[in-house]
Design a protein around this motif. Structure first.
Motif, mmCIF file in Angstrom:
data_model
loop_
_atom_site.group_PDB
_atom_site.id
_atom_site.type_symbol
_atom_site.label_atom_id
_atom_site.label_comp_id
_atom_site.label_asym_id
_atom_site.label_seq_id
_atom_site.Cartn_x
_atom_site.Cartn_y
_atom_site.Cartn_z
ATOM 1 N N ASN A 129 -57.284 86.563 18.380
ATOM 2 C CA ASN A 129 -56.279 85.693 17.763
ATOM 3 C C ASN A 129 -55.291 85.121 18.763
ATOM 4 O OD1 ASN A 129 -57.458 86.343 15.304
ATOM 5 N ND2 ASN A 129 -56.007 87.979 14.885
ATOM 6 N N TYR A 130 -54.806 85.965 19.685
ATOM 7 C CA TYR A 130 -53.808 85.486 20.633
ATOM 8 C C TYR A 130 -54.436 84.980 21.934
ATOM 9 C CZ TYR A 130 -50.042 85.116 23.935
ATOM 10 O OH TYR A 130 -49.183 84.625 24.891
ATOM 11 N N PHE A 131 -55.103 85.862 22.660
ATOM 12 C CA PHE A 131 -55.614 85.447 23.962
ATOM 13 C C PHE A 131 -56.697 84.380 23.837
ATOM 14 C CE2 PHE A 131 -53.773 89.570 25.293
ATOM 15 C CZ PHE A 131 -52.952 89.084 26.302
ATOM 16 N N GLY A 132 -57.482 84.412 22.759
ATOM 17 C CA GLY A 132 -58.482 83.362 22.563
ATOM 18 C C GLY A 132 -57.856 81.981 22.491
ATOM 19 N N SER A 133 -56.736 81.882 21.787
ATOM 20 C CA SER A 133 -56.029 80.600 21.685
ATOM 21 C C SER A 133 -55.194 80.309 22.921
ATOM 22 C CB SER A 133 -55.127 80.603 20.439
ATOM 23 O OG SER A 133 -55.888 80.732 19.260
ATOM 24 N N ALA A 134 -54.552 81.343 23.457
ATOM 25 C CA ALA A 134 -53.686 81.155 24.624
ATOM 26 C C ALA A 134 -54.482 80.671 25.829
ATOM 27 C CB ALA A 134 -52.967 82.462 24.956
ATOM 28 N N GLU A 135 -55.624 81.292 26.083
ATOM 29 C CA GLU A 135 -56.437 80.896 27.240
ATOM 30 C C GLU A 135 -56.907 79.447 27.112
ATOM 31 O OE1 GLU A 135 -59.629 83.190 28.671
ATOM 32 O OE2 GLU A 135 -58.527 85.077 28.712
ATOM 33 N N GLY A 170 -52.636 80.078 12.200
ATOM 34 C CA GLY A 170 -52.301 81.444 11.810
ATOM 35 C C GLY A 170 -51.971 81.503 10.337
ATOM 36 N N PRO A 171 -52.653 82.351 9.561
ATOM 37 C CA PRO A 171 -52.358 82.449 8.124
ATOM 38 C C PRO A 171 -50.911 82.858 7.881
ATOM 39 C CG PRO A 171 -53.738 84.272 8.842
ATOM 40 C CD PRO A 171 -53.685 83.309 9.981
ATOM 41 N N ILE A 172 -50.318 82.306 6.847
ATOM 42 C CA ILE A 172 -48.886 82.471 6.623
ATOM 43 C C ILE A 172 -48.472 83.926 6.462
ATOM 44 C CG2 ILE A 172 -48.448 80.183 5.685
ATOM 45 C CD1 ILE A 172 -48.729 81.389 2.885
ATOM 46 N N PRO A 187 -49.301 91.419 14.714
ATOM 47 C CA PRO A 187 -48.666 91.174 16.013
ATOM 48 C C PRO A 187 -49.329 90.060 16.810
ATOM 49 C CG PRO A 187 -48.810 93.526 15.613
ATOM 50 C CD PRO A 187 -49.592 92.861 14.523
ATOM 51 N N SER A 188 -50.647 89.930 16.704
ATOM 52 C CA SER A 188 -51.331 88.857 17.434
ATOM 53 C C SER A 188 -50.941 87.492 16.887
ATOM 54 C CB SER A 188 -52.847 89.045 17.347
ATOM 55 O OG SER A 188 -53.318 88.939 16.010
ATOM 56 N N ARG A 189 -50.677 87.411 15.600
ATOM 57 C CA ARG A 189 -50.273 86.141 14.992
ATOM 58 C C ARG A 189 -48.816 85.825 15.305
ATOM 59 N NH1 ARG A 189 -55.020 83.597 13.760
ATOM 60 N NH2 ARG A 189 -56.298 84.832 12.327
ATOM 61 N N PHE A 190 -47.955 86.845 15.271
ATOM 62 C CA PHE A 190 -46.559 86.624 15.650
ATOM 63 C C PHE A 190 -46.478 86.139 17.095
ATOM 64 C CE2 PHE A 190 -45.460 88.460 11.729
ATOM 65 C CZ PHE A 190 -44.085 88.470 11.550
ATOM 66 N N ALA A 191 -47.299 86.725 17.969
ATOM 67 C CA ALA A 191 -47.319 86.304 19.376
ATOM 68 C C ALA A 191 -47.764 84.856 19.494
ATOM 69 C CB ALA A 191 -48.237 87.220 20.179
ATOM 70 N N LEU A 192 -48.710 84.451 18.654
ATOM 71 C CA LEU A 192 -49.190 83.071 18.700
ATOM 72 C C LEU A 192 -48.087 82.100 18.300
ATOM 73 C CD1 LEU A 192 -51.791 81.533 19.320
ATOM 74 C CD2 LEU A 192 -52.327 81.602 16.872
ATOM 75 N N ARG A 193 -47.291 82.487 17.319
ATOM 76 C CA ARG A 193 -46.167 81.640 16.930
ATOM 77 C C ARG A 193 -45.169 81.491 18.083
ATOM 78 N NH1 ARG A 193 -41.286 82.711 12.594
ATOM 79 N NH2 ARG A 193 -40.109 80.856 13.157
ATOM 80 N N ALA A 194 -44.903 82.598 18.785
ATOM 81 C CA ALA A 194 -43.986 82.535 19.923
ATOM 82 C C ALA A 194 -44.529 81.612 21.014
ATOM 83 C CB ALA A 194 -43.747 83.944 20.479
ATOM 84 N N LEU A 195 -45.835 81.686 21.258
ATOM 85 C CA LEU A 195 -46.447 80.801 22.252
ATOM 86 C C LEU A 195 -46.311 79.345 21.833
ATOM 87 C CD1 LEU A 195 -48.194 80.344 24.792
ATOM 88 C CD2 LEU A 195 -50.213 80.605 23.317
ATOM 89 N N HIS A 219 -53.425 78.884 3.927
ATOM 90 C CA HIS A 219 -53.367 79.898 2.887
ATOM 91 C C HIS A 219 -54.237 81.074 3.317
ATOM 92 C CE1 HIS A 219 -53.700 81.580 -1.178
ATOM 93 N NE2 HIS A 219 -52.708 80.807 -1.518
ATOM 94 N N PRO A 220 -53.843 82.312 3.048
ATOM 95 C CA PRO A 220 -54.630 83.464 3.523
ATOM 96 C C PRO A 220 -56.094 83.416 3.117
ATOM 97 C CG PRO A 220 -52.527 84.192 2.646
ATOM 98 C CD PRO A 220 -52.623 82.717 2.341
ATOM 99 N N ALA A 221 -56.384 82.982 1.895
ATOM 100 C CA ALA A 221 -57.774 82.951 1.441
ATOM 101 C C ALA A 221 -58.597 81.952 2.240
ATOM 102 C CB ALA A 221 -57.835 82.608 -0.048
ATOM 103 N N ALA A 222 -57.957 80.823 2.641
ATOM 104 C CA ALA A 222 -58.673 79.852 3.462
ATOM 105 C C ALA A 222 -58.851 80.382 4.873
ATOM 106 C CB ALA A 222 -57.908 78.529 3.486
ATOM 107 N N ALA A 223 -57.845 81.050 5.379
ATOM 108 C CA ALA A 223 -57.914 81.577 6.739
ATOM 109 C C ALA A 223 -58.975 82.661 6.856
ATOM 110 C CB ALA A 223 -56.552 82.133 7.149
ATOM 111 N N ALA A 224 -59.259 83.324 5.748
ATOM 112 C CA ALA A 224 -60.253 84.394 5.796
ATOM 113 C C ALA A 224 -61.647 83.865 6.073
ATOM 114 C CB ALA A 224 -60.251 85.167 4.479
ATOM 115 N N ALA A 225 -61.877 82.583 5.786
ATOM 116 C CA ALA A 225 -63.187 81.984 6.041
ATOM 117 C C ALA A 225 -63.274 81.558 7.491
ATOM 118 C CB ALA A 225 -63.403 80.791 5.110
ATOM 119 N N ALA A 226 -63.172 82.510 8.384
ATOM 120 C CA ALA A 226 -63.185 82.242 9.817
ATOM 121 C C ALA A 226 -64.503 82.698 10.405
ATOM 122 C CB ALA A 226 -62.017 82.963 10.506
ATOM 123 N N SER A 227 -64.707 82.419 11.694
ATOM 124 C CA SER A 227 -66.000 82.667 12.306
ATOM 125 C C SER A 227 -66.147 84.087 12.825
ATOM 126 C CB SER A 227 -66.207 81.682 13.458
ATOM 127 O OG SER A 227 -65.207 81.847 14.430
#
Length: 326
Positions: A129-135, A170-172, A187-195, A219-227
């Motif tokens: 969630n974090y490093f995948g997007s950050a990199e 990031g799901p709400i 925590p990985s999502r909170f870190a992404l918001r900070a980035l 929406h959380p239900a939409a975010a759940a349909a991830a890869s």
């Protein structure tokens, strides 16, 4: 920042790279971009899903004769994966880095913090969630800056281009609000918001290379349909939910709402009314979509959030009585 309905992210003829683009909301967004005339690159770990998705993108193309589509097999959880992805995408795009990157690959692991495997899950969530997007955001920014330096070096005239776009997701209910059962992944999502907050400010250091940063809050239900669903460990808890968060949101609806918000120039892009309320309640020092509306609602909504948090605590207490955790 809805400036007279101006489209802040035109995509026709531009190249867009999406992680998690072979299914769920990522695939829906890629298909919409194809229908708008964009060249699309999708990244996923699964080669079979990539090939199935790319055929659907070709079928949705606005200009089939001129639009181009490409797949990249990569695992965003692997360290240093992004340099190879950006190099591949740039080479395929005739030496030009994609103008828009959207990080959609993600995972959620609802567990209690004291469960066996919770720490392992937390580390993996941070990798995905974090490093995948950050990199990827860092590699793309460096590629854009290098290309801009090359233009200046060779005195290539270039009118002010449309902004590049970095889009995080990031799901709400784990990016802005964390509850019991969210400890391994929130925590990985909170870190992404900070980035995202930091980059929204840092990109202003490069006035000759306009870049826009967005944080999509599906929406959380939409975010759940991830890869990364297949990588999700067994859940030992159904986390308590803010009222309304349990109602499913179709990935197509989430993608359309997200793209519409980005086209309006928004930083926080909620895909539902619940997302709008939660972002107002947790806006803090983040960039505003509207200084007036967001500031006013930032005063009002925390009062509503107090009742929500009371309800969440009541759900936790009720769950404990039923399951007898301790």
């Amino acid at each position: 920042m809805d400036w007279f309905n101006h489209n802040h992210m035109p995509v026709e003829g531009r190249t867009i790279l999406l992680t998690g683009g072979s299914e769920g909301t990522g695939f829906s967004a890629a298909r919409i971009f194809s229908s708008k005339g964009a060249n699309v690159i999708i990244v996923s770990r699964n080669p079979i899903k990539l090939e199935e998705a790319i055929e659907a993108l070709r079928a949705a193309a606005k200009c089939p004769r001129t639009q181009r589509f490409h797949t990249i097999e990569a695992d965003v959880a692997e360290p240093n994966y992004a340099e190879g992805v950006v190099a591949d995408a740039t080479a395929w795009n005739r030496g030009v880095p994609p103008e828009i990157v959207w990080c959609l690959a993600g995972i959620a692991t609802p567990m209690l913090w004291t469960d066996d495997g919770a720490m392992k899950a937390a580390r993996y969530n941070m990798d995905v969630n974090y490093f995948g997007s950050a990199e990827l955001s860092r590699a793309m920014m460096r590629a854009w800056l290098l290309a801009e330096q090359e233009k200046k070096r060779y005195l290539i005239p270039d009118p002010r281009p449309p902004p590049k776009h970095i889009i995080f997701t990031g799901p709400i209910t784990s990016t802005l609000v964390a509850t019991a059962g969210h400890a391994p992944h929130a925590p990985s999502r909170f870190a992404l918001r900070a980035l995202a907050d930091a980059l929204a400010m840092e990109t202003r250091l490069y006035p000759d290379l306009p870049m826009a940063v967005h944080l999509v809050l599906p929406h959380p239900a939409a975010a759940a349909a991830a890869s990364y669903d297949e990588a999700r460990p067994h859940s030992t808890i159904a986390p308590p939910q803010i009222k309304g968060a349990e109602t499913p949101q179709d990935p197509d609806d989430a993608a359309r709402a997200a793209i519409a918000g980005i086209e309006r120039g928004r930083y926080f892009v909620a895909t539902s009314w619940l997302g709008e309320l939660v972002r107002w309640g947790a806006i803090g020092g983040s960039p505003r979509n509207s200084w007036v509306v967001d500031t006013l609602m930032g005063w009002v909504v925390p009062l509503v959030m107090a009742f929500w948090m009371w309800d969440l605590r009541a759900q936790v207490a009720a769950w404990n009585q039923k399951k007898k955790v301790l």
